[in-house]
Design a protein around this motif. Structure first.
Motif, PDB file in Angstrom:
ATOM      1  N   ILE A   4       1.284  -1.014   0.104  1.00  0.00           N
ATOM      2  CA  ILE A   4      -0.212   0.151   0.378  1.00  0.00           C
ATOM      3  C   ILE A   4       0.883   1.171  -0.136  1.00  0.00           C
ATOM      4  O   ILE A   4       1.726   1.378   0.690  1.00  0.00           O
ATOM      5  CB  ILE A   4      -0.891  -0.088   1.205  1.00  0.00           C
ATOM      6  CG1 ILE A   4      -1.746  -1.061   1.044  1.00  0.00           C
ATOM      7  CG2 ILE A   4      -0.979   1.386   1.032  1.00  0.00           C
ATOM      8  CD1 ILE A   4      -3.078  -1.805   2.548  1.00  0.00           C
ATOM      9  N   LEU A   8      -1.076   8.512  -1.613  1.00  0.00           N
ATOM     10  CA  LEU A   8      -2.033   8.088  -2.402  1.00  0.00           C
ATOM     11  C   LEU A   8      -3.555   8.034  -1.742  1.00  0.00           C
ATOM     12  O   LEU A   8      -3.620   8.260  -0.518  1.00  0.00           O
ATOM     13  CB  LEU A   8      -2.235   6.781  -3.394  1.00  0.00           C
ATOM     14  CG  LEU A   8      -0.746   7.249  -3.756  1.00  0.00           C
ATOM     15  CD1 LEU A   8      -0.980   5.369  -5.111  1.00  0.00           C
ATOM     16  CD2 LEU A   8      -0.695   7.783  -4.869  1.00  0.00           C
ATOM     17  N   TYR A  10      -7.432   6.301  -1.569  1.00  0.00           N
ATOM     18  CA  TYR A  10      -7.757   4.644  -1.934  1.00  0.00           C
ATOM     19  C   TYR A  10      -9.142   5.535  -1.529  1.00  0.00           C
ATOM     20  O   TYR A  10     -10.151   5.488  -0.577  1.00  0.00           O
ATOM     21  CB  TYR A  10      -7.465   3.634  -0.696  1.00  0.00           C
ATOM     22  CG  TYR A  10      -5.684   3.360  -1.497  1.00  0.00           C
ATOM     23  CD1 TYR A  10      -5.696   2.747  -2.185  1.00  0.00           C
ATOM     24  CD2 TYR A  10      -4.324   4.569  -0.524  1.00  0.00           C
ATOM     25  CE1 TYR A  10      -4.157   2.671  -1.750  1.00  0.00           C
ATOM     26  CE2 TYR A  10      -3.606   4.224  -0.491  1.00  0.00           C
ATOM     27  CZ  TYR A  10      -3.289   3.507  -1.512  1.00  0.00           C
ATOM     28  OH  TYR A  10      -1.529   3.175  -1.535  1.00  0.00           O
ATOM     29  N   TRP A  16      -6.410   4.060  -6.535  1.00  0.00           N
ATOM     30  CA  TRP A  16      -5.827   4.514  -5.589  1.00  0.00           C
ATOM     31  C   TRP A  16      -6.280   5.959  -7.001  1.00  0.00           C
ATOM     32  O   TRP A  16      -6.101   5.820  -7.737  1.00  0.00           O
ATOM     33  CB  TRP A  16      -4.754   3.941  -5.675  1.00  0.00           C
ATOM     34  CG  TRP A  16      -3.596   3.766  -7.442  1.00  0.00           C
ATOM     35  CD1 TRP A  16      -3.491   2.217  -7.128  1.00  0.00           C
ATOM     36  CD2 TRP A  16      -3.053   4.569  -7.453  1.00  0.00           C
ATOM     37  NE1 TRP A  16      -2.342   2.372  -8.561  1.00  0.00           N
ATOM     38  CE2 TRP A  16      -2.379   3.581  -8.670  1.00  0.00           C
ATOM     39  CE3 TRP A  16      -3.533   5.882  -8.162  1.00  0.00           C
ATOM     40  CZ2 TRP A  16      -1.961   3.654 -10.145  1.00  0.00           C
ATOM     41  CZ3 TRP A  16      -2.423   6.133  -8.970  1.00  0.00           C
ATOM     42  CH2 TRP A  16      -1.402   5.230  -9.808  1.00  0.00           C
ATOM     43  N   SER A  29      -5.865  -0.864  -6.641  1.00  0.00           N
ATOM     44  CA  SER A  29      -4.251  -1.570  -5.960  1.00  0.00           C
ATOM     45  C   SER A  29      -3.576  -2.615  -6.036  1.00  0.00           C
ATOM     46  O   SER A  29      -3.715  -3.310  -6.720  1.00  0.00           O
ATOM     47  CB  SER A  29      -5.304  -1.599  -4.407  1.00  0.00           C
ATOM     48  OG  SER A  29      -6.005  -2.568  -3.792  1.00  0.00           O
ATOM     49  N   TYR A  96       0.814   0.393  -9.237  1.00  0.00           N
ATOM     50  CA  TYR A  96       1.207   2.093  -8.943  1.00  0.00           C
ATOM     51  C   TYR A  96       1.650   2.591 -10.237  1.00  0.00           C
ATOM     52  O   TYR A  96       1.598   3.774 -10.620  1.00  0.00           O
ATOM     53  CB  TYR A  96       1.922   1.831  -7.500  1.00  0.00           C
ATOM     54  CG  TYR A  96       0.410   1.754  -6.829  1.00  0.00           C
ATOM     55  CD1 TYR A  96      -0.437   1.934  -6.705  1.00  0.00           C
ATOM     56  CD2 TYR A  96       1.456   0.422  -5.530  1.00  0.00           C
ATOM     57  CE1 TYR A  96      -0.901   1.464  -4.781  1.00  0.00           C
ATOM     58  CE2 TYR A  96       0.378  -0.279  -4.703  1.00  0.00           C
ATOM     59  CZ  TYR A  96      -0.500   0.086  -4.157  1.00  0.00           C
ATOM     60  OH  TYR A  96      -1.178  -0.210  -3.378  1.00  0.00           O
ATOM     61  N   ALA A 117      -3.306   5.790   2.920  1.00  0.00           N
ATOM     62  CA  ALA A 117      -2.956   4.397   3.519  1.00  0.00           C
ATOM     63  C   ALA A 117      -3.195   3.715   4.493  1.00  0.00           C
ATOM     64  O   ALA A 117      -3.704   2.815   4.358  1.00  0.00           O
ATOM     65  CB  ALA A 117      -1.472   4.438   2.739  1.00  0.00           C
ATOM     66  N   TYR A 120      -7.122   2.670   4.799  1.00  0.00           N
ATOM     67  CA  TYR A 120      -6.676   1.774   3.386  1.00  0.00           C
ATOM     68  C   TYR A 120      -6.701   0.685   3.776  1.00  0.00           C
ATOM     69  O   TYR A 120      -6.485  -0.636   3.918  1.00  0.00           O
ATOM     70  CB  TYR A 120      -5.851   2.052   1.926  1.00  0.00           C
ATOM     71  CG  TYR A 120      -6.635   1.205   0.950  1.00  0.00           C
ATOM     72  CD1 TYR A 120      -7.897   0.736   0.606  1.00  0.00           C
ATOM     73  CD2 TYR A 120      -5.100   0.496   0.486  1.00  0.00           C
ATOM     74  CE1 TYR A 120      -8.406   0.207  -0.172  1.00  0.00           C
ATOM     75  CE2 TYR A 120      -5.517  -0.865  -0.409  1.00  0.00           C
ATOM     76  CZ  TYR A 120      -6.626  -0.832  -0.985  1.00  0.00           C
ATOM     77  OH  TYR A 120      -6.919  -1.395  -1.632  1.00  0.00           O
TER      78      TYR A 120
END
Length: 126
Positions: A4, A8, A10, A16, A29, A96, A117, A120
């Motif tokens: 993760i 970013l 999510y 993302w 993701s 990513y 992050a 998430y």
């Protein structure tokens, strides 16, 4: 454990968002691509398509499953990652780096409803 990436935003549906001004770069993701297995097809929208938060903008297909992609922010598609049309497995290699679409956002405040992050990571543990 899924990778993760910090910095970013999510969505609950595992997209993302990387923000650069009013442009949102969107992908899936690492957790999502791991769950799906080998991705065999990416259904991309057209440039200039417009989406609202939560609207389906495309899909990923794998040997195991098909999964719809949902817009984490509202806006107009400015670019699609055409490399994925011939090489959908790039998402499995690096979820990513291999983004799916870029959207010019209508409302930057929509980002506030997305997870960071840490949040998430908690979400995918459940």
């Amino acid at each position: 454990m899924a990778n993760i990436k910090e910095g970013l935003k999510y969505s609950e549906s595992h997209e993302w968002v990387k923000v650069d001004g009013d442009i949102a770069t969107i992908g899936v993701s690492d957790y999502a691509q791991t769950e799906m297995g080998d991705i065999t097809y990416v259904d991309l929208p057209d440039v200039d398509d417009e989406f609202q938060v939560g609207e389906e903008f495309g899909a990923l297909e794998s040997v195991k499953a098909s999964s719809d992609l949902f817009a984490p922010v509202s806006g107009i598609v400015t670019e699609t990652n055409e490399e994925l049309e011939n090489a959908p497995e790039l998402i499995n290699q690096d979820a990513y780096t291999n983004w799916i679409i870029k959207i010019k956002m209508n409302d930057i405040s929509e980002l506030d409803s997305l997870m960071n992050a840490e949040e998430y990571a908690e979400h995918v543990k459940e």
